[in-house]
Design a protein around this motif. Structure first.
Motif, PDB file in Angstrom:
ATOM      1  N   ALA A  66       0.830  -1.220   0.000  1.00  0.00           N
ATOM      2  CA  ALA A  66       0.000   0.000   0.000  1.00  0.00           C
ATOM      3  C   ALA A  66       0.862   1.268   0.000  1.00  0.00           C
ATOM      4  O   ALA A  66       0.350   2.376   0.175  1.00  0.00           O
ATOM      5  CB  ALA A  66      -0.938  -0.011   1.207  1.00  0.00           C
ATOM      6  N   GLY A  67       2.188   1.101  -0.186  1.00  0.00           N
ATOM      7  CA  GLY A  67       3.050   2.280  -0.325  1.00  0.00           C
ATOM      8  C   GLY A  67       3.624   2.814   0.978  1.00  0.00           C
ATOM      9  O   GLY A  67       4.017   3.975   1.068  1.00  0.00           O
ATOM     10  N   HIS A  68       3.690   1.967   2.012  1.00  0.00           N
ATOM     11  CA  HIS A  68       4.222   2.412   3.307  1.00  0.00           C
ATOM     12  C   HIS A  68       5.478   1.607   3.668  1.00  0.00           C
ATOM     13  O   HIS A  68       5.895   0.726   2.918  1.00  0.00           O
ATOM     14  CB  HIS A  68       3.137   2.313   4.378  1.00  0.00           C
ATOM     15  CG  HIS A  68       1.937   3.149   4.043  1.00  0.00           C
ATOM     16  ND1 HIS A  68       1.899   4.513   4.221  1.00  0.00           N
ATOM     17  CD2 HIS A  68       0.745   2.811   3.462  1.00  0.00           C
ATOM     18  CE1 HIS A  68       0.726   4.985   3.783  1.00  0.00           C
ATOM     19  NE2 HIS A  68       0.017   3.972   3.319  1.00  0.00           N
ATOM     20  N   LYS A  69       6.060   1.933   4.839  1.00  0.00           N
ATOM     21  CA  LYS A  69       7.389   1.384   5.176  1.00  0.00           C
ATOM     22  C   LYS A  69       7.301   0.360   6.312  1.00  0.00           C
ATOM     23  O   LYS A  69       6.983   0.722   7.438  1.00  0.00           O
ATOM     24  CB  LYS A  69       8.313   2.532   5.601  1.00  0.00           C
ATOM     25  CG  LYS A  69       9.764   2.070   5.846  1.00  0.00           C
ATOM     26  CD  LYS A  69      10.648   3.244   6.233  1.00  0.00           C
ATOM     27  CE  LYS A  69      12.111   2.833   6.325  1.00  0.00           C
ATOM     28  NZ  LYS A  69      12.720   2.526   5.015  1.00  0.00           N
ATOM     29  N   PRO A  70       7.630  -0.914   6.019  1.00  0.00           N
ATOM     30  CA  PRO A  70       7.612  -1.917   7.089  1.00  0.00           C
ATOM     31  C   PRO A  70       8.904  -1.918   7.907  1.00  0.00           C
ATOM     32  O   PRO A  70       9.998  -1.884   7.350  1.00  0.00           O
ATOM     33  CB  PRO A  70       7.468  -3.258   6.345  1.00  0.00           C
ATOM     34  CG  PRO A  70       7.441  -2.936   4.881  1.00  0.00           C
ATOM     35  CD  PRO A  70       7.912  -1.536   4.706  1.00  0.00           C
ATOM     36  N   GLY A 117      15.786  -2.346   1.788  1.00  0.00           N
ATOM     37  CA  GLY A 117      16.663  -1.374   1.141  1.00  0.00           C
ATOM     38  C   GLY A 117      16.636  -0.051   1.875  1.00  0.00           C
ATOM     39  O   GLY A 117      16.179   0.045   3.019  1.00  0.00           O
ATOM     40  N   ASP A 118      17.121   1.002   1.187  1.00  0.00           N
ATOM     41  CA  ASP A 118      17.232   2.332   1.804  1.00  0.00           C
ATOM     42  C   ASP A 118      16.139   3.292   1.351  1.00  0.00           C
ATOM     43  O   ASP A 118      16.130   4.451   1.751  1.00  0.00           O
ATOM     44  CB  ASP A 118      18.606   2.952   1.478  1.00  0.00           C
ATOM     45  CG  ASP A 118      19.743   2.062   1.963  1.00  0.00           C
ATOM     46  OD1 ASP A 118      19.582   1.468   3.050  1.00  0.00           O
ATOM     47  OD2 ASP A 118      20.766   1.956   1.262  1.00  0.00           O
ATOM     48  N   GLY A 119      15.264   2.848   0.479  1.00  0.00           N
ATOM     49  CA  GLY A 119      14.213   3.734  -0.057  1.00  0.00           C
ATOM     50  C   GLY A 119      13.142   4.043   0.975  1.00  0.00           C
ATOM     51  O   GLY A 119      13.065   3.399   2.018  1.00  0.00           O
ATOM     52  N   PRO A 120      12.297   5.051   0.666  1.00  0.00           N
ATOM     53  CA  PRO A 120      11.281   5.494   1.634  1.00  0.00           C
ATOM     54  C   PRO A 120      10.269   4.415   2.010  1.00  0.00           C
ATOM     55  O   PRO A 120       9.719   4.446   3.111  1.00  0.00           O
ATOM     56  CB  PRO A 120      10.592   6.665   0.919  1.00  0.00           C
ATOM     57  CG  PRO A 120      11.021   6.597  -0.509  1.00  0.00           C
ATOM     58  CD  PRO A 120      12.317   5.879  -0.541  1.00  0.00           C
ATOM     59  N   THR A 121      10.018   3.441   1.123  1.00  0.00           N
ATOM     60  CA  THR A 121       9.065   2.383   1.477  1.00  0.00           C
ATOM     61  C   THR A 121       9.746   1.014   1.571  1.00  0.00           C
ATOM     62  O   THR A 121       9.074  -0.018   1.621  1.00  0.00           O
ATOM     63  CB  THR A 121       7.890   2.313   0.474  1.00  0.00           C
ATOM     64  OG1 THR A 121       8.409   1.927  -0.811  1.00  0.00           O
ATOM     65  CG2 THR A 121       7.171   3.637   0.343  1.00  0.00           C
ATOM     66  N   ASP A 122      11.090   1.016   1.567  1.00  0.00           N
ATOM     67  CA  ASP A 122      11.804  -0.255   1.719  1.00  0.00           C
ATOM     68  C   ASP A 122      11.748  -0.715   3.174  1.00  0.00           C
ATOM     69  O   ASP A 122      11.774   0.107   4.100  1.00  0.00           O
ATOM     70  CB  ASP A 122      13.270  -0.106   1.290  1.00  0.00           C
ATOM     71  CG  ASP A 122      13.415  -0.042  -0.224  1.00  0.00           C
ATOM     72  OD1 ASP A 122      12.468  -0.453  -0.924  1.00  0.00           O
ATOM     73  OD2 ASP A 122      14.467   0.424  -0.702  1.00  0.00           O
TER      74      ASP A 122
END
Length: 410
Positions: A66-70, A117-122
């Motif tokens: 859904a485009g969020h960060k776990p 990873g390092d991305g906003p939603t990684d």
């Protein structure tokens, strides 16, 4: 169906993950306008999580979809204490080395099911030993302890049930809820976490964290719990007569994992497809509407999809091929458990126990007496029957319709 505006809550709602929320409106509004980092905690008491943790892992996957960060929180610190929730006795202490090794092993499943990873939603994986291990005892009492009243702590089910049953609860375990609440506050402050998710038994611990974060930092954070998941026959998810259904291959062979899902009760197929696979909902609706023997096709889809997610595509294909060979053409598949039989042979009852089909020779004797044990699909009646198998030769040993193995002469 509720009228949520955020993709996150719509997705969680339509797939059946939502049981309770601390502030549905507030979370919905937040998730509509920004990336929400959300976390779930997992203790590292064994080298693998089991199927009972699948809902939580899928929740993190949905959060990312859904485009969020776990944020995967491994409880390197809290594992040293033990969550008293639902337990009648204290958990045994594990060494630092065992906990570290368990975390490394558990991490491999998360790496298959989430994108790190390092991305906003990684996704990121953190270990609460990193901050709980640095807390001075006096500082913890001063800074955090003042926000917890013993009166309220005694009302939590995890404490109340233990005391009602007159089972001892150590002071160490009594601290668990304080440290779990502190985790939420730490992750909110250091990583911008705004959401904690967990099973329905974690509601009290999650509310503690929401309140502690608000009191200490005046930050609004949110909690979501999932329904308690039981199978249609009232059993606990992930528990079978043979023991826990582990997610890691080292603890449970791929074929047995696949077979667990293939044996799903007809009534659970639709619910499990929604919770544990990425299949579109219209396809889930089609599969769950199948009736009679056709529902078996849906169960094979369920087993394949989940095994693919957790164990990889090759494991799913091999397990399905083994099942087809075992149940269909009568040939033996590659993934079945193998018992090597020495030249002097083995008694039938002993073989059933040695391959893991029965817990004792007494149980094997009973099953053989009931006519449930077969060699190459022929029912056997004598537990003392000596099985002699030439080197390199194989025979199929079966218990009931679902347990099959290979006896191989050496």
């Amino acid at each position: 169906m509720s009228n949520y505006t955020s993709d996150l809550l719509r997705l969680l709602d339509e797939r059946g993950y939502i049981h309770q929320m601390t502030d549905a409106q507030g979370l919905d509004a937040l998730a509509s306008k920004q990336v929400v980092p959300g976390y779930i905690g997992f203790d590292a008491t064994a080298p693998s999580l089991h199927v009972g943790s699948m809902v939580q892992i899928m929740l993190l996957r949905r959060l990312q979809q859904a485009g969020h960060k776990p944020i995967v929180l491994m409880g390197g610190g809290t594992t040293r204490i033990g969550d008293p929730t639902g337990r009648d006795e204290s958990r045994k202490m594990l060494s630092d080395e065992v906990i570290e090794s368990n975390i490394a092993s558990i991490q491999t499943v998360f790496e298959k099911m989430l994108t790190f990873g390092d991305g906003p939603t990684d996704a990121v994986l953190v270990n609460n030993q990193d901050w709980l291990g640095q807390l001075g005892y006096i500082e913890l009492l001063q800074e955090v302890g003042t926000h917890f009243t013993v009166n309220r702590m005694l009302t939590f089910d995890s404490v109340k049930l233990r005391l009602e049953r007159e089972q001892p609860m150590t002071f160490l375990e009594f601290n668990y809820m304080i440290l779990q609440g502190y985790d939420f506050r730490h992750l909110a402050k250091e990583m911008g976490a705004r959401l904690q998710m967990g099973g329905s038994d974690q509601w009290g611990n999650i509310v503690n964290g929401v309140e502690l974060t608000r009191r200490m930092d005046s930050v609004e954070v949110y909690g979501v719990t999932t329904p308690l998941l039981t199978t249609a026959d009232g059993g606990k998810m992930g528990k079978t007569a043979a023991g826990a259904v582990w997610l890691n291959e080292a603890q449970l062979p791929n074929y047995d994992f696949w077979q667990y899902w293939r044996n799903t009760d007809d009534r659970d197929v639709g619910r499990f497809l929604r919770l544990f696979t990425d299949l579109p909902l219209d396809e889930v609706a089609r599969l769950e509407s199948l009736e009679g023997s056709e529902i078996n096709a849906a169960k094979i889809v369920l087993a394949n999809e989940i095994t693919k997610l957790v164990r990889g595509e090759d494991a799913a294909k091999a397990a399905e091929a083994t099942a087809a060979a075992t149940f269909g053409a009568g040939t033996l598949g590659d993934d079945l458990p193998v018992l090597e039989v020495p030249a002097e042979g083995i008694r039938l009852g002993q073989a059933c126990t040695a391959i893991g089909f029965t817990a004792s020779n007494g149980e094997a004797k009973r099953k053989i007496g009931e006519g449930a044990v077969r060699i190459d699909d022929e029912a056997m009646s004598d537990p003392g029957l000596l099985l002699e198998i030439a080197p390199g030769e194989e025979k199929k040993l079966s218990l009931g319709k679902k347990k099959h193995g290979i006896l191989r002469g050496i």
